[in-house]
Design a protein around this motif. Structure first.
Motif, PDB file in Angstrom:
ATOM      1  N   TYR A 513       3.321 -34.239  34.579  1.00  0.00           N
ATOM      2  CA  TYR A 513       3.428 -33.585  35.881  1.00  0.00           C
ATOM      3  C   TYR A 513       3.948 -32.171  35.686  1.00  0.00           C
ATOM      4  O   TYR A 513       4.670 -31.875  34.715  1.00  0.00           O
ATOM      5  N   ASN A 514       3.689 -31.332  36.685  1.00  0.00           N
ATOM      6  CA  ASN A 514       4.163 -29.946  36.673  1.00  0.00           C
ATOM      7  C   ASN A 514       5.629 -29.934  37.112  1.00  0.00           C
ATOM      8  O   ASN A 514       5.946 -30.176  38.281  1.00  0.00           O
ATOM      9  N   SER A 515       6.615 -29.667  36.254  1.00  0.00           N
ATOM     10  CA  SER A 515       8.053 -29.689  36.574  1.00  0.00           C
ATOM     11  C   SER A 515       8.415 -28.596  37.577  1.00  0.00           C
ATOM     12  O   SER A 515       9.301 -28.787  38.423  1.00  0.00           O
ATOM     13  N   ASN A 516       7.738 -27.465  37.517  1.00  0.00           N
ATOM     14  CA  ASN A 516       8.011 -26.403  38.492  1.00  0.00           C
ATOM     15  C   ASN A 516       7.671 -26.864  39.904  1.00  0.00           C
ATOM     16  O   ASN A 516       8.372 -26.548  40.876  1.00  0.00           O
ATOM     17  N   MET A 517       6.622 -27.602  40.034  1.00  0.00           N
ATOM     18  CA  MET A 517       6.249 -28.144  41.334  1.00  0.00           C
ATOM     19  C   MET A 517       7.310 -29.133  41.837  1.00  0.00           C
ATOM     20  O   MET A 517       7.636 -29.175  43.031  1.00  0.00           O
ATOM     21  N   LEU A 518       7.882 -29.895  40.905  1.00  0.00           N
ATOM     22  CA  LEU A 518       8.940 -30.842  41.298  1.00  0.00           C
ATOM     23  C   LEU A 518      10.165 -30.093  41.805  1.00  0.00           C
ATOM     24  O   LEU A 518      10.798 -30.500  42.801  1.00  0.00           O
ATOM     25  N   TYR A 519      10.506 -28.990  41.109  1.00  0.00           N
ATOM     26  CA  TYR A 519      11.653 -28.193  41.577  1.00  0.00           C
ATOM     27  C   TYR A 519      11.385 -27.636  42.966  1.00  0.00           C
ATOM     28  O   TYR A 519      12.259 -27.619  43.842  1.00  0.00           O
ATOM     29  N   PHE A 520      10.167 -27.160  43.155  1.00  0.00           N
ATOM     30  CA  PHE A 520       9.821 -26.606  44.465  1.00  0.00           C
ATOM     31  C   PHE A 520       9.917 -27.664  45.559  1.00  0.00           C
ATOM     32  O   PHE A 520      10.473 -27.428  46.642  1.00  0.00           O
ATOM     33  N   VAL A 521       9.372 -28.835  45.253  1.00  0.00           N
ATOM     34  CA  VAL A 521       9.460 -29.929  46.232  1.00  0.00           C
ATOM     35  C   VAL A 521      10.912 -30.295  46.494  1.00  0.00           C
ATOM     36  O   VAL A 521      11.335 -30.553  47.635  1.00  0.00           O
ATOM     37  N   PHE A 522      11.734 -30.276  45.407  1.00  0.00           N
ATOM     38  CA  PHE A 522      13.148 -30.609  45.565  1.00  0.00           C
ATOM     39  C   PHE A 522      13.834 -29.610  46.482  1.00  0.00           C
ATOM     40  O   PHE A 522      14.611 -29.980  47.377  1.00  0.00           O
ATOM     41  N   LEU A 523      13.540 -28.324  46.294  1.00  0.00           N
ATOM     42  CA  LEU A 523      14.197 -27.287  47.103  1.00  0.00           C
ATOM     43  C   LEU A 523      13.709 -27.296  48.544  1.00  0.00           C
ATOM     44  O   LEU A 523      14.493 -27.110  49.484  1.00  0.00           O
ATOM     45  N   VAL A 524      12.419 -27.491  48.713  1.00  0.00           N
ATOM     46  CA  VAL A 524      11.845 -27.370  50.044  1.00  0.00           C
ATOM     47  C   VAL A 524      11.999 -28.642  50.863  1.00  0.00           C
ATOM     48  O   VAL A 524      12.174 -28.591  52.083  1.00  0.00           O
TER      49      VAL A 524
END
Length: 593
Positions: A513-524
């Motif tokens: 999975y794309n970890s940057n996308m996970l961070y974004f989902v976590f923040l948003v």
């Protein structure tokens, strides 16, 4: 009625009997007693019939001429429906058709044959012609006009020794040529042996050993060499050049075409001669230079302009393997040697010589096969001394590699994969020169369409993305622009000038999975949800803290400005604002104010 006879003519073989011949003019379709009857008669002397004939197609009629030489004869053909005639006037001396020569025999030397024969035309002066069939199929005609007619012979000169020829003879009247006789029966003759002409083509292979060198000598008969007999031995002689020591020699039967001798590190002169029953051939000579140390070798190479003997690659053609080299003006010839069977010992060493103005050649051999690496050494020769100039290696035709690279390491990110591999090759046994690698990538569920790749279609019509690496030393590659959380199949293939083998085995990988996308989902998403949950849990406290029903002056943002302050106290100047509602908060406190 009958037709006029055709081609009516008369001739004699012995000056005693004349024979006339003719052809039937046409078919009358009359048979038996009504068939055409032929009569030959002499007109000028009013003689009656000379001879009669009853024939079809080819006809003949003969009679004894006696002493008469001039004849005027007529052939008459008749049947019950009519008759036709044909006439021939001739001098018997002008119509001599000799019999074929017979009882032939010969006397031979190594280059001449005297051929003898008999004939029945005694007393007739004849002109004879000899046909000589050579081994290569060419025919020579020899006329014997200068030989007295009673000497029934001809001498054939300029022949090759110990060579088989076929001869036959025919004759005609010398004074009044009418026509040639039939050929005699052919006779096979062989010239005697002679001294071998030309020289053997010789070559050597030098192997350094303790205390000296092993010299393997090879020899063969070239097209310009003629054995002129049966070669029954070869004589090899070698002699040290520096001190003029006594030469050594050894003899071999004709079954041998190579031998090995040992010499020390001095210079040697080696010669080889062929011997038949008559004599030796001229000697073929090789000079083996003194064994030099490294410094002398470097000096010699520097003098020739050779920095280092690197092995160059050569290419095969439809006719053989094309080889070129840099010509040097100091050499009087060039030699190329190679092994017909590089993987065997002995390897069947072969060599070929070229003139001083030659700088390229196509080497061909019936033993050359695709996928086998052949090595060629190019020598320059001057005064029978040969020096190695260049080395070449190549194939008649390259084939795909036998082995596939082994993928040893796979490094994955969410949008790329780095493949590292190794290929264990032994250059001598490889079927082609390694040119590089192809990396193939494709998703499992769909066709590939990655940026920077080329499309490759498999036999089942599925598509792969293809990347080309043209450096054989490079053994890793990064494929980018992949999709995260996707299953891919990958393969690495080595290729040569003969291409590559079909793809059989793939390696399968899964991108993460794309970890940057996970961070974004976590923040948003996650953090706002957590904040909302906490706020809901502490609703009253938050409400009191953030939105009190009655604001506390000490918490008012308005009172943070200087113009609303009186001393250290936060005091709201009522005159400065227009409140919506006035509420008495504390009467006792209000009274103080």
């Amino acid at each position: 009625p009958p037709y006029t006879p055709k081609d009516f003519s008369c001739q004699t073989q012995d000056m005693r009997i004349v024979t006339c011949t003719w052809k039937e003019g046409g078919h009358t379709y009359l048979y038996g007693e009504n068939s055409p009857q032929y009569t030959v008669s002499e007109t000028s002397s009013q003689k009656m019939t000379l001879c009669r004939a009853s024939c079809s197609e080819q006809c003949s009629c003969s009679w004894d001429i006696g002493q008469q030489k001039i004849w005027n004869v007529t052939v008459t053909v008749e049947n019950p429906l009519g008759k036709k005639t044909a006439t021939d006037v001739f001098d018997v001396n002008h119509r001599i058709y000799p019999t074929a020569p017979f009882q032939m025999w010969e006397k031979c030397t190594d280059t001449e044959v005297t051929l003898h024969w008999n004939h029945e035309n005694n007393g007739i002066e004849l002109f004879c012609q000899t046909e000589l069939l050579q081994p290569d199929g060419k025919v020579q005609l020899h006329n014997s006009s200068g030989v007295p007619w009673r000497h029934r012979r001809v001498t054939l000169r300029g022949l090759q020794p110990h060579t088989e020829y076929t001869a036959r003879v025919r004759c005609a009247a010398a004074r009044h040529f009418w026509r040639w006789s039939e050929w005699s029966q052919p006779r096979t003759i062989r010239t005697e042996e002679g001294t071998p002409s030309g020289k053997l083509d010789i070559w050597r292979e030098i192997t350094p050993v303790v205390g000296g060198r092993n010299i393997t000598l090879f020899w063969k008969q070239t097209p310009s060499f003629r054995a002129n007999g049966r070669i029954f031995s070869y004589e090899v002689t070698w002699q040290k050049i520096e001190d003029g020591s006594k030469p050594e020699n050894i003899s071999f039967s004709s079954a041998y075409n190579s031998t090995r001798i040992f010499i020390d590190n001095h210079s040697y002169r080696i010669s080889i001669m062929a011997k038949n029953n008559v004599n030796f051939s001229l000697p073929s000579v090789l000079i083996i230079s003194r064994a030099t140390d490294n410094s002398r070798k470097i000096l010699f190479c520097s003098f020739l302009g050779i920095e280092e003997l690197k092995e160059g690659q050569v290419n095969g053609t439809d006719d053989g393997i094309f080889i070129s080299w840099k010509p040097r003006s100091i050499y009087d010839s060039y030699i190329i040697d190679w092994c017909n069977f590089p993987k065997l010992q002995p390897c069947d060493l072969q060599w070929k010589r070229f003139g001083p103005n030659t700088s390229s050649a196509v080497i061909n051999s019936a033993t050359f096969v695709p996928g086998v690496r052949y090595k060629f050494h190019i020598y320059g020769s001057v005064a029978n001394r040969a020096s190695l100039l260049e080395k070449k290696t190549g194939y008649l035709r390259e084939l795909p590699p036998r082995l596939d690279p082994i993928i040893e390491k796979v490094d994955l990110t969410y949008n790329s994969v780095t493949l590292s591999w190794d290929l264990h090759l032994t250059n001598e046994s490889e079927p082609g020169f390694l040119r590089g690698y192809h990396v193939y990538v494709s998703p499992i569920q769909e066709n590939c369409n990655l940026k920077g790749s080329k499309k490759h279609i498999l036999s089942d019509d599925s598509e792969l993305c293809k990347y080309t690496i043209n450096n054989p030393e490079e053994k890793s590659y990064t494929v980018e622009h992949l999709m995260s959380n996707t299953k891919y199949k990958v393969a690495v293939k080595a290729f040569t000038g003969g291409g590559e083998t079909p793809i059989i085995n793939f390696r399968y990988i899964d991108t993460p999975y794309n970890s940057n996308m996970l961070y974004f989902v976590f923040l948003v998403v996650i953090i706002p949800i957590l904040v909302a949950a906490v706020c809901h849990w502490k609703m009253k406290w938050v409400k009191e803290c953030c939105c009190p029903v009655i604001p506390s002056p000490n918490k008012s943002k308005v009172l943070s400005f200087k113009e609303f302050k009186i001393g250290p106290e936060k005091v709201l100047k009522i005159s400065d604002c227009v409140p919506d509602v006035l509420t008495m908060d504390n009467k006792a406190e209000a009274q103080k104010l």
